[in-house]
Design an enzyme around this catalytic site. Structure first.
Site, PDB file in Angstrom:
ATOM      1  CB  ILE A   1      -8.888 110.831 -23.021  1.00 51.47           C
ATOM      2  CG1 ILE A   1      -8.317 109.848 -24.045  1.00 51.47           C
ATOM      3  CG2 ILE A   1      -7.762 111.666 -22.395  1.00 51.47           C
ATOM      4  CD1 ILE A   1      -7.640 110.483 -25.233  1.00 51.47           C
TER       5      ILE A   1
ATOM      6  CG  ASP B   1     -19.169 115.017 -22.384  1.00 57.24           C
ATOM      7  OD1 ASP B   1     -20.033 114.998 -23.282  1.00 57.24           O
ATOM      8  OD2 ASP B   1     -18.097 114.381 -22.468  1.00 57.24           O
TER       9      ASP B   1
ATOM     10  CG  ASP C   1       0.453 116.149 -28.182  1.00 56.94           C
ATOM     11  OD1 ASP C   1       1.670 116.122 -28.455  1.00 56.94           O
ATOM     12  OD2 ASP C   1      -0.298 115.168 -28.332  1.00 56.94           O
TER      13      ASP C   1
ATOM     14  CD  GLU D   1      -1.121 117.795 -35.577  1.00 55.19           C
ATOM     15  OE1 GLU D   1      -0.848 116.634 -35.922  1.00 55.19           O
ATOM     16  OE2 GLU D   1      -1.796 118.066 -34.573  1.00 55.19           O
TER      17      GLU D   1
ATOM     18  CG  HIS E   1      -0.714 114.614 -32.871  1.00 53.17           C
ATOM     19  ND1 HIS E   1      -1.670 115.055 -33.746  1.00 53.17           N
ATOM     20  CD2 HIS E   1      -1.338 113.654 -32.132  1.00 53.17           C
ATOM     21  CE1 HIS E   1      -2.794 114.392 -33.566  1.00 53.17           C
ATOM     22  NE2 HIS E   1      -2.612 113.527 -32.576  1.00 53.17           N
ATOM     23  CB  ILE E   2       4.192 112.634 -28.798  1.00 58.35           C
ATOM     24  CG1 ILE E   2       4.399 113.849 -27.882  1.00 58.35           C
ATOM     25  CG2 ILE E   2       5.092 112.689 -30.018  1.00 58.35           C
ATOM     26  CD1 ILE E   2       5.727 113.853 -27.154  1.00 58.35           C
ATOM     27  N   GLY E   3       0.706 112.566 -27.806  1.00 58.08           N
ATOM     28  CA  GLY E   3      -0.093 112.138 -26.654  1.00 58.08           C
ATOM     29  C   GLY E   3      -0.268 110.623 -26.614  1.00 58.08           C
ATOM     30  N   GLY E   4      -0.464 110.017 -27.779  1.00 58.82           N
ATOM     31  CA  GLY E   4      -0.687 108.569 -27.820  1.00 58.82           C
ATOM     32  C   GLY E   4       0.545 107.818 -28.298  1.00 58.82           C
TER      33      GLY E   4
HETATM   34  N1  LIG Z   1      -2.776 113.900 -28.666  1.00 62.82           N
HETATM   35  C1  LIG Z   1      -2.935 112.658 -28.995  1.00 62.82           C
HETATM   36  O1  LIG Z   1      -2.005 111.997 -29.413  1.00 62.82           O
HETATM   37  C2  LIG Z   1      -4.270 112.029 -28.849  1.00 62.82           C
HETATM   38  C3  LIG Z   1      -4.342 110.680 -28.536  1.00 62.82           C
HETATM   39  C4  LIG Z   1      -5.587 110.088 -28.380  1.00 62.82           C
HETATM   40  C5  LIG Z   1      -6.734 110.845 -28.571  1.00 62.82           C
HETATM   41  N2  LIG Z   1      -6.638 112.130 -28.910  1.00 62.82           N
HETATM   42  C6  LIG Z   1      -7.847 112.971 -29.054  1.00 62.82           C
HETATM   43  O2  LIG Z   1      -8.385 113.172 -27.759  1.00 62.82           O
HETATM   44  C7  LIG Z   1      -9.755 113.476 -27.860  1.00 62.82           C
HETATM   45  C8  LIG Z   1     -10.532 112.700 -26.833  1.00 62.82           C
HETATM   46  O3  LIG Z   1     -10.461 111.340 -27.094  1.00 62.82           O
HETATM   47  P1  LIG Z   1     -11.475 110.326 -26.376  1.00 62.82           P
HETATM   48  O4  LIG Z   1     -11.050 108.974 -26.729  1.00 62.82           O
HETATM   49  O5  LIG Z   1     -11.616 110.643 -24.940  1.00 62.82           O
HETATM   50  O6  LIG Z   1     -12.822 110.688 -27.133  1.00 62.82           O
HETATM   51  P2  LIG Z   1     -14.286 110.303 -26.704  1.00 62.82           P
HETATM   52  O7  LIG Z   1     -15.082 110.325 -27.950  1.00 62.82           O
HETATM   53  O8  LIG Z   1     -14.312 109.077 -25.864  1.00 62.82           O
HETATM   54  O9  LIG Z   1     -14.737 111.524 -25.783  1.00 62.82           O
HETATM   55  C9  LIG Z   1     -14.983 112.807 -26.262  1.00 62.82           C
HETATM   56  C10 LIG Z   1     -16.005 113.436 -25.349  1.00 62.82           C
HETATM   57  O10 LIG Z   1     -16.118 114.796 -25.684  1.00 62.82           O
HETATM   58  C11 LIG Z   1     -17.484 115.162 -25.592  1.00 62.82           C
HETATM   59  N3  LIG Z   1     -17.667 116.387 -26.369  1.00 62.82           N
HETATM   60  C12 LIG Z   1     -17.640 116.537 -27.709  1.00 62.82           C
HETATM   61  N4  LIG Z   1     -17.799 117.835 -28.027  1.00 62.82           N
HETATM   62  C13 LIG Z   1     -17.932 118.517 -26.866  1.00 62.82           C
HETATM   63  C14 LIG Z   1     -18.101 119.865 -26.546  1.00 62.82           C
HETATM   64  N5  LIG Z   1     -18.169 120.797 -27.493  1.00 62.82           N
HETATM   65  N6  LIG Z   1     -18.197 120.191 -25.256  1.00 62.82           N
HETATM   66  C15 LIG Z   1     -18.135 119.245 -24.291  1.00 62.82           C
HETATM   67  N7  LIG Z   1     -17.981 117.956 -24.524  1.00 62.82           N
HETATM   68  C16 LIG Z   1     -17.857 117.580 -25.811  1.00 62.82           C
HETATM   69  C17 LIG Z   1     -18.218 113.952 -26.109  1.00 62.82           C
HETATM   70  O11 LIG Z   1     -19.560 113.938 -25.683  1.00 62.82           O
HETATM   71  C18 LIG Z   1     -17.383 112.828 -25.490  1.00 62.82           C
HETATM   72  O12 LIG Z   1     -17.868 112.447 -24.229  1.00 62.82           O
HETATM   73  C19 LIG Z   1     -10.143 113.188 -29.294  1.00 62.82           C
HETATM   74  O13 LIG Z   1     -10.185 114.395 -30.012  1.00 62.82           O
HETATM   75  C20 LIG Z   1      -8.995 112.345 -29.800  1.00 62.82           C
HETATM   76  O14 LIG Z   1      -8.855 112.418 -31.188  1.00 62.82           O
HETATM   77  C21 LIG Z   1      -5.432 112.757 -29.055  1.00 62.82           C
HETATM   78  O1  LIG Z   2      -6.461 110.156 -32.524  1.00 65.52           O
HETATM   79  C1  LIG Z   2      -5.520 109.753 -31.860  1.00 65.52           C
HETATM   80  O2  LIG Z   2      -5.500 108.630 -31.334  1.00 65.52           O
HETATM   81  C2  LIG Z   2      -4.347 110.647 -31.639  1.00 65.52           C
HETATM   82  O3  LIG Z   2      -4.514 111.867 -32.226  1.00 65.52           O
HETATM   83  C3  LIG Z   2      -3.054 110.001 -32.005  1.00 65.52           C
HETATM   84  O4  LIG Z   2      -2.842 110.061 -33.365  1.00 65.52           O
HETATM   85  P1  LIG Z   2      -1.531 109.438 -34.036  1.00 65.52           P
HETATM   86  O5  LIG Z   2      -1.731 107.976 -34.134  1.00 65.52           O
HETATM   87  O6  LIG Z   2      -1.445 110.078 -35.361  1.00 65.52           O
HETATM   88  O7  LIG Z   2      -0.377 109.750 -33.121  1.00 65.52           O
END
Ligand SMILES: NC(=O)c1ccc[n+]([C@@H]2O[C@H](COP(=O)([O-])OP(=O)(O)OC[C@H]3O[C@@H](n4cnc5c(N)ncnc54)[C@H](O)[C@@H]3O)[C@@H](O)[C@H]2O)c1
Ligand SMILES: O=C(O)[C@H](O)COP(=O)(O)O
Length: 649
Positions: A402, A421, A504, A509, A532-535
């Site tokens: 992301i 990172d 989000d 939650e 929590h609607i990012g995805g």
């Molecule tokens: N809000 C939502 O609905 C939603 C949707 C999708 C993902 N997410 C969350 O978003 C986050 C990112 O997802 P992603 O797919 O990019 O994950 P990813 O695993 O591809 O990337 C995470 C990155 O964070 C780095 N990292 C971990 N701890 C760190 C720290 N303390 N300092 C600096 N860098 C650090 C890792 O090295 C990695 O490069 C995850 O927590 C995921 O669960 C939330």
């Molecule tokens: O980890 C994820 O992909 C996000 O947090 C989205 O989670 P959800 O499917 O519960 O909306």
């Protein structure tokens, strides 16, 4: 613990001769009633004849459920349809594409046992024979009616000399076949049950994969030799055909929680698995109850899979996170039990990134608070405090799937991108990597958090970190709730240190939409809160449904562990014309040698073999050609260190 997937019923039957399986055609061999399809084919483009389609379907239903005489319904349908031979050719082509899913996937079993599979049907030989021929069923192994054609080539009636044109005809016709050994009738209709009831079959399976006829299902109750089956896999399994040590799919239970997208539900059902869905998440106690007997668990971010849940999971083979995060799953606990975990690491990333960009613009322009004021009747047209995002600095913590995409989109908006990172990452575009989090915090106008949910990231952003940011900076968190100390964030917002924020994800939650949201963040100005609607876009959810179900199905159907987050990743082909043993074990010395000794002892011919390990698990896949004994399986299962053992056919 090993997963035992053998079948005692089949073992009993195995010693005896394989029975002859007699299948009904309509709604059993094929998914449909052929005459209904013919009616649609003939009349759907003619408005004057549309009612005839309904008339045909009504007659079919009444006859199939035993409410009117079969003979009468058949004769009346032919009178309405009056098909030509050319019409029937078109029907055959359609029916070939509508063979029942579980019949189609067991085509090899049909071809391997010529003469063991036969058809009895009140339908017509004219269109049945070419459809079942592709499964090696010869014309002489089909008992069906024959159409009588007039000189003009139009079918006018049914051959009355054929017993199948009469009520109770299947019993009489089948008794005319001189079959040695047990006869097993498989069908969805009342006339099929009559075959068993009339003494022409030793066992009966009410086949409900396509249609469930209550009267037929009820009739099986209390009869030892009759049972309801949701797929043909079960019939083959019970009756001792090959695959008897490989569990029938319809007995593998898939439990999908948290509104997993229908594409996933459909994918599992199409492959013959037994799927149960639950709308929201389950708490630990409810999940402990629900998990028993479940082979595949599908969850999203709200369901916590704890050690206690895993202890109650007596059959669990895999967990699918229909999202990115897997921090809600006890991954070590899963590995200790040989349970594979999968997720969908990319499918919703674009949705998150688009939302972050939108929030960045909304916060930078004060749009959110202005909109709230408008709803209370306040018109405040002013540029004060509203800015462009161009030339502002966005800091990204976590440059993964992301964070790195955000880097590209933010740059396209004219922003300067810096990131931090803990791992080495490929820097995209003109972004700059900072090796010090503090240095990054001091420079950003907008800070967006995208780290993964590992436990060590708890309170990554606390009072000390907010204090290091520029006065009036913006803050966005769409990663995981525990990453931010929300009391510290609330304080930073109230003091004006942080000018605006969008959050989000939260440490606590609500599990479902009916539960309340309680947080120290509610009621704070210029703070956008989202549930929590990012995805949560339709595109992302559909893509996740497809991706995660495909991973799980590839694991179930062929043992493929590609993209598993805890298992050694092994990409495997379909299991065709061979048997496959899947052996998951603790990564300790001697397991491979023990497996190979057993293979040598039982003289099994290896067609392919793979071993892959990670720090805790070993995964051995052995493809052998046909013919192995049950004892060999028992010994493979008993190898010291075995966590899970399965065999696939
Ligand atoms: N809000 C939502 O609905 C939603 C949707 C999708 C993902 N997410 C969350 O978003 C986050 C990112 O997802 P992603 O797919 O990019 O994950 P990813 O695993 O591809 O990337 C995470 C990155 O964070 C780095 N990292 C971990 N701890 C760190 C720290 N303390 N300092 C600096 N860098 C650090 C890792 O090295 C990695 O490069 C995850 O927590 C995921 O669960 C939330
Ligand atoms: O980890 C994820 O992909 C996000 O947090 C989205 O989670 P959800 O499917 O519960 O909306």
């Amino acid at each position: 613990m090993t997963t035992t997937l053998e079948n005692p019923v089949a073992d009993k039957i195995q010693a005896a001769v394989l029975p002859t399986i007699v299948l009904d055609f309509d709604s059993t061999f094929t998914q449909v009633e052929a005459l209904d399809i013919l009616a649609e084919q003939l009349f759907s483009s003619d408005p004057a004849r549309l009612t005839d389609i309904t008339a045909i379907k009504d007659l079919t239903d009444l006859a199939m459920s035993g409410e009117i005489s079969f003979a009468e319904a058949l004769q009346r349908r032919v009178q309405i349809l009056k098909p030509t031979k050319a019409d029937l050719e078109g029907l055959v082509e359609t029916l070939k594409g509508l063979v029942s899913a579980s019949v189609a996937r067991n085509k090899e079993a049909f071809l391997r046992h010529p003469g063991k599979f036969r058809i009895i049907s009140g339908g017509f030989h004219d269109f049945i024979a070419p459809v079942v021929a592709e499964y090696g069923i010869r014309p002489e192994h089909i008992l069906a009616n024959r159409l009588v054609f007039g000189d003009d080539g139009i079918a006018v009636s049914v051959d009355q000399g054929n017993p199948l044109s009469k009520d109770g005809g299947k019993v009489v016709a089948l008794q005319g076949w001189d079959i040695t050994g047990p006869v097993v009738m498989v069908g969805d209709g009342w006339t099929d049950f009559e075959v068993y009831k009339g003494g022409a079959a030793d066992r009966f399976y009410a086949f409900v994969e396509n249609v469930k006829r209550e009267k037929v299902v009820q009739a099986t109750h209390g009869i030892e030799a009759a049972q309801v089956v949701v797929s043909f896999d079960e019939v083959l399994h019970n009756e001792g055909f090959e695959g008897r040590y490989s569990f029938p799919r319809s007995r593998l239970k898939v439990l999908l929680l948290e509104n997993v997208h229908p594409t996933a539900i459909q994918a599992f059902r199409e492959e013959g698995y037994d799927v149960t869905t639950v709308k929201g998440a389950l708490d630990e106690d409810d999940l402990i109850d629900a998990i028993q007997g479940v082979h595949i668990l599908g969850i999203r971010s709200k369901t916590t899979v704890t050690q206690k849940v895993l202890d109650a999971a007596d059959k669990l083979l895999a967990v699918g996170a229909f999202c990115i995060g897997t921090n809600q799953i006890d991954l070590k606990g899963c590995s200790k039990k040989g349970i594979a975990v999968f997720n969908a690491p990319y499918s919703n990333t674009r949705s998150v990134v688009e939302m972050v960009m939108g929030l960045t613009v909304i916060l930078t322009r004060n749009i959110y608070d202005k909109s709230i004021q408008m709803h209370t009747g306040k018109w405040d047209k002013s540029a004060t405090g509203a800015h462009e995002v161009r030339n502002k600095t966005i800091g990204i913590i976590g440059y993964g799937a992301i964070g790195s995409q955000l880097s590209i989109l933010a740059e396209a908006f004219g922003m300067r991108v810096i990131y931090y990172d803990v791992a080495e990452k490929l820097t995209l575009g003109n972004a700059r990597r900072y090796r010090s989090l503090d240095a990054l915090l001091a420079e950003v106008d907008v800070l967006s958090i995208h780290v993964d949910g590992r436990a060590e990231n708890k309170n990554l952003m606390g009072a000390a970190q907010f204090a290091k940011m520029k006065d009036g900076a913006l803050f966005i968190n769409l990663s995981r709730g525990h990453v931010v100390d929300i009391d510290a964030l609330a304080q930073a917002l109230k003091s004006g240190k942080i000018y605006g924020a969008a959050v989000d994800v939260f440490p606590e939650e609500p599990r479902t939409n009916d539960d309340p949201f309680v947080s120290p963040l509610t009621g704070i100005k210029n703070l956008i809160l989202t549930p929590h609607i990012g995805g949560s876009t339709e595109e992302a959810q559909e893509a996740i449904g497809e991706f995660a179900s495909e991973r799980l199905l590839n694991f179930l159907n062929r043992g493929d562990t590609t993209f598993s987050v805890n298992m050694p990743n092994v990409q495997l082909s379909e299991v065709e014309g061979r048997h496959r043993f899947l052996h998951i074990h603790q990564n300790v010395p001697g397991v491979m040698a023990a497996i190979n000794n057993i293979i040598a002892k039982y003289n099994l011919n290896i067609l392919a073999q793979h071993l892959k390990t990670n720090e805790s698990l070993g995964y051995v896949i052995v493809d052998v050609d046909r013919g192995y004994s049950k004892e060999a399986l028992e010994e493979l299962k008993a190898v010291t260190g075995t966590l899970k053992f399965r065999s696939l056919t």
